[in-house]
Write a protein that holds these residues in place. Sequence first.
Motif, PDB file in Angstrom:
ATOM      1  N   UNK A  66       3.045   0.026  13.800  1.00  0.00           N
ATOM      2  CA  UNK A  66       3.027  -1.334  14.367  1.00  0.00           C
ATOM      3  C   UNK A  66       4.429  -1.759  14.817  1.00  0.00           C
ATOM      4  N   UNK A  67       5.429  -1.488  14.010  1.00  0.00           N
ATOM      5  CA  UNK A  67       6.815  -1.889  14.343  1.00  0.00           C
ATOM      6  C   UNK A  67       7.315  -1.156  15.586  1.00  0.00           C
ATOM      7  N   UNK A  70      13.851   1.935   9.412  1.00  0.00           N
ATOM      8  CA  UNK A  70      14.683   2.760   8.516  1.00  0.00           C
ATOM      9  C   UNK A  70      14.277   2.560   7.055  1.00  0.00           C
ATOM     10  N   UNK A  71      14.071   1.295   6.679  1.00  0.00           N
ATOM     11  CA  UNK A  71      13.661   1.022   5.292  1.00  0.00           C
ATOM     12  C   UNK A  71      12.301   1.625   4.995  1.00  0.00           C
ATOM     13  N   UNK A  72      11.364   1.497   5.945  1.00  0.00           N
ATOM     14  CA  UNK A  72      10.022   2.058   5.741  1.00  0.00           C
ATOM     15  C   UNK A  72      10.061   3.574   5.638  1.00  0.00           C
ATOM     16  N   UNK A  73      10.907   4.200   6.454  1.00  0.00           N
ATOM     17  CA  UNK A  73      11.034   5.663   6.370  1.00  0.00           C
ATOM     18  C   UNK A  73      11.585   6.090   5.008  1.00  0.00           C
ATOM     19  N   UNK A  74      12.574   5.303   4.498  1.00  0.00           N
ATOM     20  CA  UNK A  74      13.127   5.604   3.162  1.00  0.00           C
ATOM     21  C   UNK A  74      12.045   5.456   2.094  1.00  0.00           C
ATOM     22  N   UNK A  96      -0.398   7.169  -9.414  1.00  0.00           N
ATOM     23  CA  UNK A  96      -0.598   8.124  -8.316  1.00  0.00           C
ATOM     24  C   UNK A  96      -1.509   7.525  -7.239  1.00  0.00           C
ATOM     25  N   UNK A  97      -2.620   6.883  -7.669  1.00  0.00           N
ATOM     26  CA  UNK A  97      -3.554   6.263  -6.709  1.00  0.00           C
ATOM     27  C   UNK A  97      -2.886   5.099  -5.955  1.00  0.00           C
ATOM     28  N   UNK A  98      -2.129   4.298  -6.680  1.00  0.00           N
ATOM     29  CA  UNK A  98      -1.419   3.182  -6.030  1.00  0.00           C
ATOM     30  C   UNK A  98      -0.411   3.682  -5.003  1.00  0.00           C
ATOM     31  N   UNK A  99       0.277   4.802  -5.324  1.00  0.00           N
ATOM     32  CA  UNK A  99       1.275   5.366  -4.391  1.00  0.00           C
ATOM     33  C   UNK A  99       0.613   5.874  -3.114  1.00  0.00           C
ATOM     34  N   UNK A 100      -0.555   6.501  -3.231  1.00  0.00           N
ATOM     35  CA  UNK A 100      -1.272   6.970  -2.027  1.00  0.00           C
ATOM     36  C   UNK A 100      -1.641   5.789  -1.124  1.00  0.00           C
ATOM     37  N   UNK A 101      -2.107   4.691  -1.748  1.00  0.00           N
ATOM     38  CA  UNK A 101      -2.461   3.498  -0.962  1.00  0.00           C
ATOM     39  C   UNK A 101      -1.237   2.925  -0.260  1.00  0.00           C
ATOM     40  N   UNK A 102      -0.142   2.834  -1.002  1.00  0.00           N
ATOM     41  CA  UNK A 102       1.094   2.289  -0.403  1.00  0.00           C
ATOM     42  C   UNK A 102       1.611   3.186   0.721  1.00  0.00           C
ATOM     43  N   UNK A 103       1.433   4.535   0.571  1.00  0.00           N
ATOM     44  CA  UNK A 103       1.863   5.483   1.614  1.00  0.00           C
ATOM     45  C   UNK A 103       1.113   5.230   2.912  1.00  0.00           C
ATOM     46  N   UNK A 104      -0.191   5.012   2.804  1.00  0.00           N
ATOM     47  CA  UNK A 104      -1.017   4.723   3.989  1.00  0.00           C
ATOM     48  C   UNK A 104      -0.573   3.420   4.653  1.00  0.00           C
TER      49      UNK A 104
END
Length: 906
Positions: free
Chosen positions: A541-542, A381-385, A525-533
């Motif tokens: 995995x969960x 749930x947290x990851x989806x948020x 913007x680049x950091x957000x794309x990496x975090x999204x992946x």
Amino acid sequence: MIPIKLQLKNFLSYGPTLQTIDFGQYPLICLSGKNGHGKSALLDAITWAIWGQARKTNSTSKADEGLLRLGQTQMQVILEFECNNQHYRIRREFALSYGKSYAALDFGIFNQDKKSFIPLTDKTIKKTQKKIEDTIHLGFESFTNSAFLRQGQANEFSQKMPKDRKEILATILGLNEYEQIKKLANEKMRYCTNERKGYLAIQEKRTQELKYKEELEKELVATSKQIDELKKKEAQIIIQIKLKQKERELLLEVKKNYEIVQVRLKQLKEKINEQQELLHTHVDAWRSVHQQQLEQTNMQHVTEKKEDLTQKINQYNELLQEHLQLKEHILKKKEDIQKVTQEITHKYTQEIQKKQIHLERLTIERQNNHKKIDELEKNIQEQEIEINACVATIQMLKKTTTQQPHNDKKQESELKQFERRKEYYQRYIAQGNWTKQELNALQQKKALVHDADSPSCPLCEQNLSAARRRFLKQKFASQQEFLEHRFDRLRTIITNLKATLITQHKSLEIIKQEAEKKKTQHAHYQELEKTHKKLCESLEKTQSQITLHEKGIHEANKQIENQRKIINELEQNKTKNIENNLMHKKIRDELETINKNLVNNSYNRQEHRKTQIELEKIEKLHKQHIKFLQELSKQAERRQQISSLCIQLKKNKKEKKVLDKEQEKYKKKFEKEDILKKEEAILTEKQQLLVREKEKVLQQKGRIENQKEKLAQVEKEFKNEEKILENLQQTIDDYHAIATATGKDGIQALLIEDAIPEIEQEANYLLAKLTDNQSQIIIESLRDLKKGGTRETLDIKVSDSMGIRPYEMFSGGEAFRIDFALRIAISKLLARRAGTLLQTLIIDEGFGSQDEEGLYHIMDAIYKIQDDFCKVIIVSHLTSIKDMFPVHFFIQKGADGSVVKVIEQG
């Protein structure tokens, strides 16, 4: 002191390998290299080796730590030098270990015969340091002010105002010691004056005290008369007291007889009381025994009852013993039953416990799996948020990046324009300052030309004619008009340009802020794309982990059900085995028979206790009867004692009546004694009053005598203090003379006046070499005032082809030559004053203001004065200077520290 060889390790920019620099064979050396590569560090190493001080760190609390190379814990400098035709070596070390510092200093002299250094090191570093300074006859301050021309300090004497130069020359010549002497003399003088004031105040008090001397003598005579009168009165009272005491002594004998009668009466009273008490006790005892005899019962019936009760108690005891034996058998059988049941249950409980442990383990695993699934679901749930928030911010950043266009070229052009305007602004300010200086100089020239008393030329200082004055007036007016017009134009240009620069700077700041915002947004913007992946991958995995945990829960449920069935079966088998066991059945049957026998036993505990109580009562009666028989035998003896006591009491009472009559006779005689006591008490009280009064008068007399003695002591002290005041006044005058002599107008002025011709001679000798005999220095210590008289100053005037001009009128290159000549002259003077030859000259930088011709003259001067020194070391980074030297030590800084290379140019 001439340096021969220098070895250093981990000193400032120099590395951990011990590096050797050989100065011995080169009389003229140039230390060259880039700024910060370690040129000045070599000079610091020489001063640190000799004096333990370096110019960079001598003011800090921990100087040695500041010289240590970063990251290192141990540094070492070894210096070999020549002094007074002797070869010496100094080795100084410093180390840090576990926060504690360690220092070492070795000093040695070279022995030609043994070809080795003989140690001269003393017990402590302080003593060794003193030995080094005594050997070279030069301290650190004297060295840095004479042989060592430090960077940026060649013109510290010349650039000051004329009134400040005298103070600087005094500090260079070491005249501060005289200032210290003056301060000490003033302090001593202040201390002595304060002490004198204190003594004067004390003397005023003493004069006031001595006024009362005559009054004290009068009081002393009066008190001595009063004491004599009191002594006579006291003697009369003592005679009366003695008479009363004799009368009392006669009464003492009567008193002794009275006391004997009293003692006898007391003894009789005590004896009568004792006899009466004894009589009462015997009468009471006889009566109690007689009463018991009357009340005595038949004892035969009591003995028969006692025998019956003892038989009953014996029967009860036998039954009680049988009852206790049966109970003991029952307890043993119960213990046997428990042992059998425990053996059977122990086997089954071990198996049941094993199964229960396995069951608990399975339930815990199932609970853990449930908890992990809950945690993983929360994480999902947290990851989806987070993923949704990340996607929303990415979309927002895309919109903002597409909306804002890039303006890089515009920014670059505006920056170039701003820098160009900035350069123009600085040039215009420099031109404005120059024009302002020219205007000020022109005003001074005009003031010299138009002086009513003595109009003179501003260049040659010669008197002017009227025509020449008019010509110069027109010339200066046209020059002033041109300069003022130019200054006004520059001022308007500078103000306008400054306003445009301020506005342009503000706009550039806004553009820079926008560009930085764009950069930060793009990076975000680049950091957000990496975090999204990463979030998407972790979500997958969960989810896979949840499926694995659900499988584990299903398997655990099956195993738990099987284990519960096995435990129920074991519990049922346990109860069946206990009931069917043969040993268990046998013990149970035996226990039933013993219980039946216990029921048939006719023992009664209450009846047993009643018979015991009755027996105790009968035994008490028997004992009392025996005691009564013993007391009955004593009755005849008690009758005789009672009759004898009655006879003795009658005799004693008669004797007591006789003694009472005697006592009353003596009491009448004692009434006179009380009267005598009262009279004697009154006399003693009078005597005490006289004694007290006499003591007071004696105290007063003693106080007066003490005051008289004190006044005599005060007179002595007064005379001594007068002598002390004379001595103090003499010492104050002496210290005043010392303070005036060591002041600036005393010895210091004489020493400066004595030093000025030496400095002029040395400086002119060197300046003649530097300027081809075109210039000469004149140092004036006094200036004539217009109103008359003179004023102390230290003006430096230079005579050249243009005439005599002040030092301030010369350009940078010319001024440096004057500074150089003066500094060398002062250095030679200081060396002579220190009692040593100036064998080494070190010049650290300072040639940047010279043109090619000036540098040529300086180098020519250095070559010419080379004969005056055994070794000359120049520190410079100018290529033109380096090329003029036959030998220069090139210093280059690398990863492992600075390295010195010797380059010989022929």
